[in-house]
Design a protein around this motif. Structure first.
Motif, mmCIF file in Angstrom:
data_model
loop_
_atom_site.group_PDB
_atom_site.id
_atom_site.type_symbol
_atom_site.label_atom_id
_atom_site.label_comp_id
_atom_site.label_asym_id
_atom_site.label_seq_id
_atom_site.Cartn_x
_atom_site.Cartn_y
_atom_site.Cartn_z
ATOM 1 N N ILE A 172 2.295 6.032 -1.367
ATOM 2 C CA ILE A 172 1.197 5.172 -1.726
ATOM 3 C C ILE A 172 0.458 4.872 -0.317
ATOM 4 O O ILE A 172 1.301 4.270 0.289
ATOM 5 C CB ILE A 172 1.398 3.983 -2.621
ATOM 6 N N THR A 173 -0.735 5.032 0.001
ATOM 7 C CA THR A 173 -1.555 4.977 1.003
ATOM 8 C C THR A 173 -2.605 3.894 0.759
ATOM 9 O O THR A 173 -3.772 4.680 0.387
ATOM 10 C CB THR A 173 -1.704 6.374 1.817
ATOM 11 N N PRO B 279 -2.778 -4.488 1.493
ATOM 12 C CA PRO B 279 -1.417 -5.028 0.966
ATOM 13 C C PRO B 279 -1.273 -5.430 -0.334
ATOM 14 O O PRO B 279 -0.216 -4.967 -0.951
ATOM 15 C CB PRO B 279 -0.889 -6.169 1.980
ATOM 16 N N PHE B 280 -2.048 -6.046 -0.950
ATOM 17 C CA PHE B 280 -2.051 -6.434 -2.418
ATOM 18 C C PHE B 280 -2.152 -5.194 -3.241
ATOM 19 O O PHE B 280 -1.381 -5.167 -4.220
ATOM 20 C CB PHE B 280 -3.314 -7.305 -2.500
ATOM 21 N N ILE B 281 -3.181 -4.302 -2.865
ATOM 22 C CA ILE B 281 -3.330 -3.010 -3.685
ATOM 23 C C ILE B 281 -2.083 -2.144 -3.543
ATOM 24 O O ILE B 281 -1.577 -1.733 -4.608
ATOM 25 C CB ILE B 281 -4.343 -2.377 -3.231
ATOM 26 N N ARG B 282 -1.477 -2.252 -2.416
ATOM 27 C CA ARG B 282 -0.206 -1.093 -2.097
ATOM 28 C C ARG B 282 0.887 -1.871 -3.088
ATOM 29 O O ARG B 282 1.553 -0.958 -3.771
ATOM 30 C CB ARG B 282 0.030 -1.234 -0.754
ATOM 31 N N GLU B 283 1.180 -3.087 -2.840
ATOM 32 C CA GLU B 283 2.256 -3.699 -3.577
ATOM 33 C C GLU B 283 2.117 -3.853 -5.213
ATOM 34 O O GLU B 283 2.983 -3.501 -6.046
ATOM 35 C CB GLU B 283 2.523 -5.108 -3.046
ATOM 36 N N SER B 284 0.602 -3.867 -5.758
ATOM 37 C CA SER B 284 0.505 -3.818 -7.022
ATOM 38 C C SER B 284 0.613 -2.430 -7.571
ATOM 39 O O SER B 284 1.344 -2.010 -8.699
ATOM 40 C CB SER B 284 -0.980 -4.220 -7.281
ATOM 41 N N LEU B 285 0.288 -1.529 -6.881
ATOM 42 C CA LEU B 285 0.347 0.089 -7.354
ATOM 43 C C LEU B 285 1.881 0.245 -7.257
ATOM 44 O O LEU B 285 2.157 0.870 -8.367
ATOM 45 C CB LEU B 285 -0.404 0.995 -6.412
ATOM 46 N N CYS C 198 2.113 3.363 2.775
ATOM 47 C CA CYS C 198 1.789 3.265 4.257
ATOM 48 C C CYS C 198 0.516 2.801 4.308
ATOM 49 O O CYS C 198 -0.456 2.648 3.119
ATOM 50 C CB CYS C 198 1.573 4.999 4.632
ATOM 51 N N THR C 199 -0.306 2.404 5.368
ATOM 52 C CA THR C 199 -1.418 1.746 5.383
ATOM 53 C C THR C 199 -2.636 2.622 6.108
ATOM 54 O O THR C 199 -3.616 2.159 6.104
ATOM 55 C CB THR C 199 -1.287 0.698 6.560
#
Length: 220
Positions: free
Chosen positions: A6-7, A11-17, A33-34
């Motif tokens: 997941i890129t 951070p909220f979207i990354r962790e939620s996904l 990744c960011t």
């Protein structure tokens, strides 16, 4: 098991996904990744990655450039773009760079999971509205260096191969093409191998884009 990276710079979207997609028994989230450069570095580190779920608007290296870098270095890694409605031109550029399709950020988790499985199986996710815009945004320099003919036969494609090209451009999977044309999946795969060779293309996405470009030229 699908190994997913997941890129996204949020951070909220990354962790939620990561949390939601990780609940699916067929998908393992191997990392987050960011930006595109981090995603490439993650793959280069040796971690197994089958699909990259890539945000399109990120600092340092956005999804368009990230897709290009990953597909150039690792053509077998599938890139699926995560985007918003107002990213049409960026979506097309990412598809041109080798992405296998895109998902909208406001769709349900189930559709995101299904989309990941769809592209991992070699299928395309291209909405009709975006398909229409492909011929507007695609640079001629990204297409094979041959004149656009009025018929695909000018490229040496057989009638059967031309039909397969059309079906690919419609987003059908190998299984669906086989069912429609009363062929085995193995035969469809062989046709696709020949098509890629004759058109000097690298994957199904480029076949679909090539066909749309050809159609646009024929209609002028």
């Amino acid at each position: 098991m699908i190994h997913l990276l997941i890129t996204d710079d949020d951070p909220f979207i990354r962790e939620s996904l990561k949390l939601i997609i990780g609940l699916d028994e067929d998908i393992e989230v191997v990392g987050t990744c960011t930006n595109g450069d981090e995603a490439l570095a993650f793959i280069q580190s040796g971690s197994q990655v089958d699909v990259v779920l890539m945000d399109i608007r990120m600092p340092i290296c956005d999804g368009v450039q990230g897709t290009l870098k990953i597909k150039q270095a690792y053509p077998n890694v599938v890139v699926l773009i995560l985007t918003t409605f107002d990213d049409d031109e960026f979506i097309v550029q990412a598809l041109r760079n080798g992405a296998s399709g895109y998902l909208l950020k406001n769709i349900s988790p189930d559709r995101i999971i299904q989309g990941i499985k769809t592209v991992e199986q070699g299928n395309l996710l291209i909405h009709a509205d975006i398909a229409k815009k492909l011929t507007t945004f695609i640079s001629p320099n990204t297409m094979p260096s041959v004149p656009v003919p009025k018929a695909l036969s000018a490229f040496g494609l057989t009638a059967s191969e031309q039909t397969v090209v059309v079906k690919i451009s419609e987003g059908l999977s190998n299984k669906e093409i086989a069912q429609e044309l009363f062929l085995s999946e193995g035969t469809v795969k062989n046709y696709i191998t020949e098509i890629l060779s004759k058109l000097n293309l690298r994957d199904r996405t480029q076949i679909a884009i090539f066909y749309l470009k050809q159609q646009s030229g024929a209609n002028r």
